[in-house]
Scaffold this active site. Structure first.
Site, PDB file in Angstrom:
ATOM      1  N   SER A  10       0.856  -1.197   0.000  1.00  0.00           N
ATOM      2  CA  SER A  10       0.000   0.000   0.000  1.00  0.00           C
ATOM      3  C   SER A  10       0.883   1.234   0.000  1.00  0.00           C
ATOM      4  O   SER A  10       1.679   1.445   0.922  1.00  0.00           O
ATOM      5  CB  SER A  10      -0.891   0.009   1.244  1.00  0.00           C
ATOM      6  OG  SER A  10      -1.387   1.321   1.438  1.00  0.00           O
ATOM      7  N   HIS A  35      -1.248  -1.311  -4.224  1.00  0.00           N
ATOM      8  CA  HIS A  35      -2.510  -1.023  -3.554  1.00  0.00           C
ATOM      9  C   HIS A  35      -2.604   0.492  -3.312  1.00  0.00           C
ATOM     10  O   HIS A  35      -1.736   1.086  -2.671  1.00  0.00           O
ATOM     11  CB  HIS A  35      -2.573  -1.794  -2.230  1.00  0.00           C
ATOM     12  CG  HIS A  35      -3.884  -1.699  -1.531  1.00  0.00           C
ATOM     13  ND1 HIS A  35      -4.985  -2.468  -1.880  1.00  0.00           N
ATOM     14  CD2 HIS A  35      -4.290  -0.926  -0.494  1.00  0.00           C
ATOM     15  CE1 HIS A  35      -5.994  -2.171  -1.089  1.00  0.00           C
ATOM     16  NE2 HIS A  35      -5.604  -1.234  -0.235  1.00  0.00           N
ATOM     17  N   ASP A  37      -4.789   3.460  -1.724  1.00  0.00           N
ATOM     18  CA  ASP A  37      -5.847   3.754  -0.755  1.00  0.00           C
ATOM     19  C   ASP A  37      -6.416   5.148  -0.970  1.00  0.00           C
ATOM     20  O   ASP A  37      -5.742   6.148  -0.729  1.00  0.00           O
ATOM     21  CB  ASP A  37      -5.280   3.638   0.666  1.00  0.00           C
ATOM     22  CG  ASP A  37      -5.097   2.187   1.065  1.00  0.00           C
ATOM     23  OD1 ASP A  37      -6.047   1.403   0.913  1.00  0.00           O
ATOM     24  OD2 ASP A  37      -3.990   1.833   1.531  1.00  0.00           O
ATOM     25  N   MET A  39      -9.028   7.918   0.145  1.00  0.00           N
ATOM     26  CA  MET A  39      -9.827   8.301   1.322  1.00  0.00           C
ATOM     27  C   MET A  39     -10.352   9.721   1.170  1.00  0.00           C
ATOM     28  O   MET A  39      -9.614  10.594   0.692  1.00  0.00           O
ATOM     29  CB  MET A  39      -8.946   8.232   2.570  1.00  0.00           C
ATOM     30  CG  MET A  39      -8.288   6.881   2.779  1.00  0.00           C
ATOM     31  SD  MET A  39      -7.207   6.939   4.203  1.00  0.00           S
ATOM     32  CE  MET A  39      -6.618   5.239   4.228  1.00  0.00           C
ATOM     33  N   HIS A  68      -8.446   0.968  -3.923  1.00  0.00           N
ATOM     34  CA  HIS A  68      -9.364   0.718  -2.803  1.00  0.00           C
ATOM     35  C   HIS A  68     -10.057   2.033  -2.444  1.00  0.00           C
ATOM     36  O   HIS A  68      -9.442   2.920  -1.847  1.00  0.00           O
ATOM     37  CB  HIS A  68      -8.519   0.168  -1.631  1.00  0.00           C
ATOM     38  CG  HIS A  68      -9.276  -0.069  -0.375  1.00  0.00           C
ATOM     39  ND1 HIS A  68      -8.652  -0.285   0.841  1.00  0.00           N
ATOM     40  CD2 HIS A  68     -10.623  -0.150  -0.118  1.00  0.00           C
ATOM     41  CE1 HIS A  68      -9.567  -0.465   1.777  1.00  0.00           C
ATOM     42  NE2 HIS A  68     -10.765  -0.388   1.226  1.00  0.00           N
ATOM     43  N   MET A  70     -12.213   4.247  -0.358  1.00  0.00           N
ATOM     44  CA  MET A  70     -12.827   4.447   0.962  1.00  0.00           C
ATOM     45  C   MET A  70     -13.479   5.818   0.937  1.00  0.00           C
ATOM     46  O   MET A  70     -13.047   6.769   1.598  1.00  0.00           O
ATOM     47  CB  MET A  70     -11.749   4.346   2.054  1.00  0.00           C
ATOM     48  CG  MET A  70     -11.269   2.921   2.263  1.00  0.00           C
ATOM     49  SD  MET A  70      -9.717   2.843   3.166  1.00  0.00           S
ATOM     50  CE  MET A  70      -8.586   3.050   1.812  1.00  0.00           C
ATOM     51  N   MET A 139     -11.516  -6.427   5.301  1.00  0.00           N
ATOM     52  CA  MET A 139     -10.736  -5.464   6.084  1.00  0.00           C
ATOM     53  C   MET A 139     -10.388  -6.077   7.438  1.00  0.00           C
ATOM     54  O   MET A 139     -11.263  -6.593   8.143  1.00  0.00           O
ATOM     55  CB  MET A 139     -11.538  -4.177   6.318  1.00  0.00           C
ATOM     56  CG  MET A 139     -11.731  -3.301   5.099  1.00  0.00           C
ATOM     57  SD  MET A 139     -10.215  -2.800   4.255  1.00  0.00           S
ATOM     58  CE  MET A 139      -9.331  -1.908   5.545  1.00  0.00           C
ATOM     59  N   PHE A 145      -6.393   4.466   8.258  1.00  0.00           N
ATOM     60  CA  PHE A 145      -4.988   4.735   8.578  1.00  0.00           C
ATOM     61  C   PHE A 145      -4.131   3.485   8.394  1.00  0.00           C
ATOM     62  O   PHE A 145      -4.612   2.367   8.604  1.00  0.00           O
ATOM     63  CB  PHE A 145      -4.853   5.192  10.045  1.00  0.00           C
ATOM     64  CG  PHE A 145      -5.687   6.404  10.342  1.00  0.00           C
ATOM     65  CD1 PHE A 145      -5.217   7.680  10.045  1.00  0.00           C
ATOM     66  CD2 PHE A 145      -6.961   6.277  10.880  1.00  0.00           C
ATOM     67  CE1 PHE A 145      -6.003   8.800  10.290  1.00  0.00           C
ATOM     68  CE2 PHE A 145      -7.756   7.390  11.133  1.00  0.00           C
ATOM     69  CZ  PHE A 145      -7.271   8.654  10.840  1.00  0.00           C
ATOM     70  N   GLY A 147      -0.707   1.287   9.650  1.00  0.00           N
ATOM     71  CA  GLY A 147      -0.033   1.036  10.919  1.00  0.00           C
ATOM     72  C   GLY A 147      -0.926   0.606  12.066  1.00  0.00           C
ATOM     73  O   GLY A 147      -0.530   0.706  13.230  1.00  0.00           O
ATOM     74  N   ASP A 177      -6.538  -6.635   4.161  1.00  0.00           N
ATOM     75  CA  ASP A 177      -5.944  -5.297   4.242  1.00  0.00           C
ATOM     76  C   ASP A 177      -5.966  -4.795   5.678  1.00  0.00           C
ATOM     77  O   ASP A 177      -7.034  -4.619   6.265  1.00  0.00           O
ATOM     78  CB  ASP A 177      -6.764  -4.370   3.327  1.00  0.00           C
ATOM     79  CG  ASP A 177      -6.164  -2.983   3.187  1.00  0.00           C
ATOM     80  OD1 ASP A 177      -5.080  -2.727   3.743  1.00  0.00           O
ATOM     81  OD2 ASP A 177      -6.798  -2.161   2.503  1.00  0.00           O
ATOM     82  N   GLY A 178      -4.766  -4.566   6.209  1.00  0.00           N
ATOM     83  CA  GLY A 178      -4.650  -3.961   7.532  1.00  0.00           C
ATOM     84  C   GLY A 178      -3.902  -4.822   8.532  1.00  0.00           C
ATOM     85  O   GLY A 178      -4.314  -5.941   8.830  1.00  0.00           O
ATOM     86  N   GLY A 179      -2.772  -4.315   8.999  1.00  0.00           N
ATOM     87  CA  GLY A 179      -2.026  -5.002  10.051  1.00  0.00           C
ATOM     88  C   GLY A 179      -1.337  -6.279   9.626  1.00  0.00           C
ATOM     89  O   GLY A 179      -1.020  -7.121  10.475  1.00  0.00           O
ATOM     90  N   GLY A 199       1.266  -2.135   4.123  1.00  0.00           N
ATOM     91  CA  GLY A 199       1.764  -0.766   4.005  1.00  0.00           C
ATOM     92  C   GLY A 199       2.982  -0.571   4.872  1.00  0.00           C
ATOM     93  O   GLY A 199       4.122  -0.569   4.395  1.00  0.00           O
TER      94      GLY A 199
END
Ligand code: DX5
Ligand code: ZN
Length: 220
Positions: A10, A35, A37, A39, A68, A70, A139, A145, A147, A177-179, A199
């Site tokens: 990302s 990827h 993002d 927003m 993606h 959002m 997700m 965000f 991190g 996606d995420g963490g 990311g």
């Protein structure tokens, strides 16, 4: 078992002042997708990237652009992102009233059709939408965000969707996606995800090349 998966760094965590260089680094290191993002400060609290930057990415990399969205009312911007060079466009189930029509709009502009769901959104919307999808995005953080910490029950959700896809004999991909980090990527892939967004695990103080190597190694 050695499962194959695609890595989608990302660029939210990249250096926007040196985006071309960062895109080159992930390409050389063997990333599979970029990827992106998007927003809007409304669907999520943060504001990030628009079609202009997608167009700039398109000129700077040969990797497919996985966009993606959002944003609220994503249906208004599908053509703009497709014209800018998106290869896949993913919308959130929570962001559009007429989801069926929105997915059709993505199909009509000839890009991959993606549907994202937030961590507590009932998965039945994914089941209903599966016949229209190239990609289901589960997700594993609340969007907005980079991190953040991986939400553990996401593993069960990935497994559920993976079972549906295999039972129905569909080719839909599962993205998470995420963490995503070296310490959890293996269980995420084992749960059935085959596109892993990362990311902060890719763009941090260490080299991008080493980070991507480490993520791949962690799945072995
Ligand atoms: C969150 C974004 C993610 C994010 C992932 O809203 O959709 O793509 O950048 O970042 P990490 O990998 O740092 O959790
Ligand atoms: Zn994302």
């Amino acid at each position: 078992m050695n499962k194959t998966f695609k890595l989608a760094p990302s660029i939210l965590s990249a250096d926007f002042a040196n985006l071309g260089a960062d895109l080159h680094k992930i390409e050389v290191a063997g990333a599979n997708l970029v990827h992106v993002d998007v927003m809007d400060g409304s669907f999520v609290p943060n504001i990030s990237i628009g079609p202009l930057l997608v167009e700039a990415c398109k000129r700077s990399t040969i990797l497919p652009l996985d966009v993606h969205l959002m944003i609220v009312q994503p249906e208004k911007y599908i053509k703009a992102f497709a014209d800018a060079g998106a290869d896949i466009i993913t919308v959130h189930a929570e962001s559009t009233t007429h989801l069926h029509r929105t997915l059709q709009l993505i199909k009509d502009v000839n890009v991959g059709v993606g549907l994202a769901v937030n961590p507590l959104t009932p998965l039945n919307v994914v089941l209903e939408a599966l016949p229209y999808l190239d990609l289901a995005l589960i997700m594993s953080v609340n969007p907005g965000f980079g991190g953040q910490k991986f939400i553990k029950p996401s593993l069960d959700r990935i497994e559920t969707v993976a079972n549906w896809i295999s039972d129905l004999g569909l080719a839909c991909e599962i993205e998470v996606d995420g963490g995503v980090k070296t310490n959890n990527i293996k269980e995420i892939v084992n749960a059935g995800a085959n596109i892993l967004v990362a990311g902060s695990a890719v763009f941090n103080e260490n080299s991008v090349e080493q980070n991507i190597k480490d993520l791949r190694l962690a799945v072995k």
